[in-house]
Design a protein around this motif. Sequence first.
Motif, PDB file in Angstrom:
ATOM      1  N   LEU A   2      52.559  -7.323  64.708  1.00  0.00           N
ATOM      2  CA  LEU A   2      51.555  -6.428  64.129  1.00  0.00           C
ATOM      3  C   LEU A   2      50.514  -5.962  65.126  1.00  0.00           C
ATOM      4  O   LEU A   2      49.852  -4.956  64.885  1.00  0.00           O
ATOM      5  N   PHE A   5      50.855  -2.363  65.962  1.00  0.00           N
ATOM      6  CA  PHE A   5      50.619  -1.377  64.914  1.00  0.00           C
ATOM      7  C   PHE A   5      49.209  -0.815  65.058  1.00  0.00           C
ATOM      8  O   PHE A   5      48.258  -1.546  65.293  1.00  0.00           O
ATOM      9  N   ARG A  10      48.496  -0.368  60.050  1.00  0.00           N
ATOM     10  CA  ARG A  10      48.129  -1.624  59.364  1.00  0.00           C
ATOM     11  C   ARG A  10      47.564  -1.332  57.983  1.00  0.00           C
ATOM     12  O   ARG A  10      47.829  -2.064  57.030  1.00  0.00           O
ATOM     13  N   LEU A  13      50.287  -0.889  55.526  1.00  0.00           N
ATOM     14  CA  LEU A  13      50.839  -2.162  55.058  1.00  0.00           C
ATOM     15  C   LEU A  13      49.915  -2.817  54.038  1.00  0.00           C
ATOM     16  O   LEU A  13      50.375  -3.398  53.049  1.00  0.00           O
ATOM     17  N   LEU A  42      55.901   0.924  50.496  1.00  0.00           N
ATOM     18  CA  LEU A  42      55.571   1.473  51.818  1.00  0.00           C
ATOM     19  C   LEU A  42      55.335   2.978  51.716  1.00  0.00           C
ATOM     20  O   LEU A  42      54.402   3.517  52.312  1.00  0.00           O
ATOM     21  N   LYS A 125      61.452  -4.972  55.246  1.00  0.00           N
ATOM     22  CA  LYS A 125      61.482  -5.632  56.557  1.00  0.00           C
ATOM     23  C   LYS A 125      62.281  -4.791  57.549  1.00  0.00           C
ATOM     24  O   LYS A 125      61.905  -4.658  58.713  1.00  0.00           O
ATOM     25  N   LEU A 128      60.236  -1.952  58.920  1.00  0.00           N
ATOM     26  CA  LEU A 128      59.334  -2.366  60.006  1.00  0.00           C
ATOM     27  C   LEU A 128      60.100  -2.499  61.316  1.00  0.00           C
ATOM     28  O   LEU A 128      59.626  -2.081  62.377  1.00  0.00           O
ATOM     29  N   GLU A 129      61.290  -3.059  61.243  1.00  0.00           N
ATOM     30  CA  GLU A 129      62.131  -3.167  62.438  1.00  0.00           C
ATOM     31  C   GLU A 129      62.482  -1.778  62.985  1.00  0.00           C
ATOM     32  O   GLU A 129      62.399  -1.538  64.192  1.00  0.00           O
ATOM     33  N   SER A 131      60.789   0.892  62.580  1.00  0.00           N
ATOM     34  CA  SER A 131      59.551   1.482  63.102  1.00  0.00           C
ATOM     35  C   SER A 131      59.338   1.075  64.550  1.00  0.00           C
ATOM     36  O   SER A 131      58.972   1.905  65.394  1.00  0.00           O
ATOM     37  N   VAL A 148      56.501   4.482  61.091  1.00  0.00           N
ATOM     38  CA  VAL A 148      56.838   3.801  59.839  1.00  0.00           C
ATOM     39  C   VAL A 148      57.598   4.757  58.916  1.00  0.00           C
ATOM     40  O   VAL A 148      58.629   4.389  58.346  1.00  0.00           O
TER      41      VAL A 148
END
Length: 187
Positions: A2, A5, A10, A13, A42, A125, A128-129, A131, A148
């Motif tokens: 994080l 980010f 953030r 999220l 998201l 998840k 996020l990967e 991203s 994202v």
Amino acid sequence: MLERFTTEARDVLTRAQQEAKRSVAVPNRPRTTRPTLGTEHLLLGLLAGEHGPAARVLHGHGLTTEDVRGRIAGRVDLDAEALATLGIDLDAVRRSVESSFGPGALDLSVGQTNQTRATFDVEAKRVLELSVRAAVKFGHKHIGTGHVLHGLLQLDRSAAVRTLAAMGIDVTELDAEVTALVTAEAG
């Protein structure tokens, strides 16, 4: 993870966590001990933003938080038992991610309060990967809201992408727009 980010990412999220907590109280949704944060949350977190490439692109297509929230209100999340019937072992997924990204890679504390925080589902998840991968692909040292959104749009069977498509949004066009903005802002 994080730490890479941006503040805006953030905040996405954090807003997604709040949306997931809010969705627990939605009628026709099974009650669980922990809310589950999915791709739809998201998307709502991205929509609630006022700045950045993701918000500009989403708002430019006429999308609002209220419209999207209304569209997904009745969605029922799959739990670990339901996924196991399909041969998906969430513990195996966690072990695989942690072997690639280190212990605790999926233990996000974004938006944590005295209340129970939402648990990220497998697809969230994965966003996020993706991203992180997008930032690397574009040669960026940070992960912003555009990264994202780009990651989110790669999962064509996710609740968020299905919701966008059901609302008449061309996901390929949306991704091309956010990619152009992200690459232009880095230049």
